[in-house]
Design an enzyme around this catalytic site. Structure first.
Site, PDB file in Angstrom:
ATOM      1  N   ASN A  16       0.837  -1.214   0.000  1.00 41.20           N
ATOM      2  CA  ASN A  16       0.000   0.000   0.000  1.00 41.20           C
ATOM      3  C   ASN A  16       0.867   1.256   0.000  1.00 41.20           C
ATOM      4  O   ASN A  16       0.542   2.241  -0.672  1.00 41.20           O
ATOM      5  CB  ASN A  16      -0.938   0.004   1.209  1.00 41.20           C
ATOM      6  CG  ASN A  16      -2.171  -0.834   0.951  1.00 41.20           C
ATOM      7  OD1 ASN A  16      -3.043  -0.445   0.183  1.00 41.20           O
ATOM      8  ND2 ASN A  16      -2.217  -2.014   1.557  1.00 41.20           N
ATOM      9  N   LEU A  95      -3.145   1.079  19.039  1.00 41.07           N
ATOM     10  CA  LEU A  95      -2.714   2.415  19.477  1.00 41.07           C
ATOM     11  C   LEU A  95      -3.535   2.891  20.665  1.00 41.07           C
ATOM     12  O   LEU A  95      -4.719   2.579  20.782  1.00 41.07           O
ATOM     13  CB  LEU A  95      -2.860   3.389  18.312  1.00 41.07           C
ATOM     14  CG  LEU A  95      -1.931   3.081  17.126  1.00 41.07           C
ATOM     15  CD1 LEU A  95      -2.434   3.756  15.860  1.00 41.07           C
ATOM     16  CD2 LEU A  95      -0.499   3.489  17.454  1.00 41.07           C
ATOM     17  N   ASN A 109      -6.666   4.949   8.546  1.00 45.75           N
ATOM     18  CA  ASN A 109      -6.189   3.567   8.563  1.00 45.75           C
ATOM     19  C   ASN A 109      -6.923   2.779   7.475  1.00 45.75           C
ATOM     20  O   ASN A 109      -8.070   3.084   7.148  1.00 45.75           O
ATOM     21  CB  ASN A 109      -6.485   2.933   9.931  1.00 45.75           C
ATOM     22  CG  ASN A 109      -6.032   1.491  10.006  1.00 45.75           C
ATOM     23  OD1 ASN A 109      -4.925   1.155   9.598  1.00 45.75           O
ATOM     24  ND2 ASN A 109      -6.890   0.616  10.523  1.00 45.75           N
ATOM     25  N   HIS A 111      -8.190  -1.111   6.542  1.00 45.89           N
ATOM     26  CA  HIS A 111      -8.437  -2.390   7.215  1.00 45.89           C
ATOM     27  C   HIS A 111      -9.050  -3.352   6.208  1.00 45.89           C
ATOM     28  O   HIS A 111      -9.983  -2.983   5.480  1.00 45.89           O
ATOM     29  CB  HIS A 111      -9.369  -2.188   8.409  1.00 45.89           C
ATOM     30  CG  HIS A 111      -9.589  -3.449   9.190  1.00 45.89           C
ATOM     31  ND1 HIS A 111      -8.612  -3.988  10.005  1.00 45.89           N
ATOM     32  CD2 HIS A 111     -10.647  -4.280   9.248  1.00 45.89           C
ATOM     33  CE1 HIS A 111      -9.078  -5.119  10.531  1.00 45.89           C
ATOM     34  NE2 HIS A 111     -10.301  -5.315  10.092  1.00 45.89           N
ATOM     35  N   SER A 138     -11.930  -1.360   4.166  1.00 45.67           N
ATOM     36  CA  SER A 138     -12.466  -0.101   4.693  1.00 45.67           C
ATOM     37  C   SER A 138     -11.307   0.851   4.967  1.00 45.67           C
ATOM     38  O   SER A 138     -10.241   0.425   5.423  1.00 45.67           O
ATOM     39  CB  SER A 138     -13.217  -0.326   6.015  1.00 45.67           C
ATOM     40  OG  SER A 138     -14.238  -1.287   5.867  1.00 45.67           O
ATOM     41  N   ASP A 147     -10.200  -0.081  14.977  1.00 46.40           N
ATOM     42  CA  ASP A 147     -10.902  -0.274  13.692  1.00 46.40           C
ATOM     43  C   ASP A 147     -12.332   0.266  13.754  1.00 46.40           C
ATOM     44  O   ASP A 147     -13.230  -0.267  13.103  1.00 46.40           O
ATOM     45  CB  ASP A 147     -10.930  -1.766  13.300  1.00 46.40           C
ATOM     46  CG  ASP A 147      -9.525  -2.329  13.114  1.00 46.40           C
ATOM     47  OD1 ASP A 147      -8.632  -1.576  12.697  1.00 46.40           O
ATOM     48  OD2 ASP A 147      -9.334  -3.529  13.403  1.00 46.40           O
TER      49      ASP A 147
HETATM   50  C1  GAR Z   1      -3.224  -4.551   4.146  1.00 48.51           C
HETATM   51  O1  GAR Z   1      -4.055  -5.536   3.579  1.00 48.51           O
HETATM   52  C2  GAR Z   1      -3.985  -3.747   5.170  1.00 48.51           C
HETATM   53  O2  GAR Z   1      -5.349  -3.630   4.891  1.00 48.51           O
HETATM   54  C3  GAR Z   1      -3.753  -4.575   6.410  1.00 48.51           C
HETATM   55  O3  GAR Z   1      -2.429  -5.000   6.320  1.00 48.51           O
HETATM   56  C4  GAR Z   1      -2.098  -5.195   4.948  1.00 48.51           C
HETATM   57  C5  GAR Z   1      -0.743  -4.539   4.705  1.00 48.51           C
HETATM   58  O4  GAR Z   1      -0.251  -4.877   3.444  1.00 48.51           O
HETATM   59  N1  GAR Z   1      -3.995  -3.794   7.590  1.00 48.51           N
HETATM   60  C6  GAR Z   1      -4.474  -4.298   8.712  1.00 48.51           C
HETATM   61  O5  GAR Z   1      -4.737  -5.487   8.850  1.00 48.51           O
HETATM   62  C7  GAR Z   1      -4.673  -3.293   9.832  1.00 48.51           C
HETATM   63  N2  GAR Z   1      -5.538  -3.825  10.835  1.00 48.51           N
HETATM   64  P1  GAR Z   1       0.975  -4.079   2.833  1.00 48.51           P
HETATM   65  O6  GAR Z   1       2.076  -4.021   3.893  1.00 48.51           O
HETATM   66  O7  GAR Z   1       1.387  -4.877   1.644  1.00 48.51           O
HETATM   67  O8  GAR Z   1       0.498  -2.702   2.472  1.00 48.51           O
END
Ligand code: GAR
Length: 227
Positions: A16, A95, A109, A111, A138, A147
């Protein structure tokens, strides 16, 4: 045009982060990433940031004896970069108000579920186990509720018979990479803001979360409202 300074928080691969960096390199982007912080020294996202010439920092959570002292160190490092927006992109720490109150209305954030379904971990597995026909992502403002802050964007993906945890994760990731940069662009243009307890679009509470199509229409229709 004055680009809005953004700090991105990561814990892992940073795919991301890469999508956010790629968008920020467009000539018409209204934000720039001024720092990337990881709680894990080995996070691959740090390499992505360095390759893009973005300053990085590590605040290793294992070196702190309380969540509050870790959060205070996070805030200290992030504020050195003077961001307008703090963007959590796969940042896998819970957090405390030390962080969430400090950045209230300025932190978002992503999620991997259609909240309020599946807060916390293993969201793809839980969607499969529940037999859901739809899953997704989301993007929400960060509040003290895990969340649980007001939702800006949701994008659904279909769950199909042959899907596994991995295939579902791939589908969601692909949509994350499209939606997150567009949401940060909309924030940087001043189109979306936090108006407690809502997320507001043009100063009106969102009636429903924006999806990818709505985000594209918004960005096409709306030049920067500020700066
Ligand atoms: C993503 O899918 C994001 O939605 C999730 O971690 C992944 C990170 O991927 N976030 C969570 O689970 C937060 N609760 P990335 O490091 O390849 O961006």
């Amino acid at each position: 045009m004055q680009r809005k300074p953004v700090v991105v928080l990561i814990s892992g691969s940073g795919s991301n982060l890469q999508a956010l960096l790629d968008w920020s390199h467009r000539a018409d982007s209204h934000y720039e990433i001024v720092g990337v912080l990881s709680n894990r020294p080995e996070a691959y996202g740090l390499t992505r940031a360095k390759q893009a010439g973005v300053p990085v920092a590590v605040v290793d959570h294992t070196l702190f004896d309380s969540r509050e002292s870790f959060d205070a160190a996070l805030v200290e490092q992030i504020d050195l970069w003077k961001p307008e927006w703090v963007v959590l992109a796969g940042f896998m720490r819970i957090l405390t108000p030390v962080f969430t109150d400090h950045y209230l209305g300025r932190a978002v954030n992503i999620h991997p579920s259609l909240l309020p379904k599946y807060r916390g971990l293993h969201t793809h597995r839980r969607a499969l186990e529940a037999g859901d026909a739809e899953h997704g992502l989301s993007i929400h403002f960060v509040t003290s509720e895990l969340d649980g802050g007001p939702i800006i964007c949701q994008q659904a993906v279909p769950v199909e018979g042959q899907d596994t945890e991995e295939s579902l994760q791939k589908k969601v990731h692909a949509q994350e990479h499209l939606t997150y940069p567009r949401v940060v662009e909309a924030l940087a243009r001043g189109l979306i803001r936090y108006c407690p307890p809502h997320a507001c679009l043009h100063d009106t509470p969102l009636q429903k979360p924006l999806d990818l199509e709505a985000l594209d229409a918004l960005l096409a229709d709306s030049p920067a409202a500020v700066g």
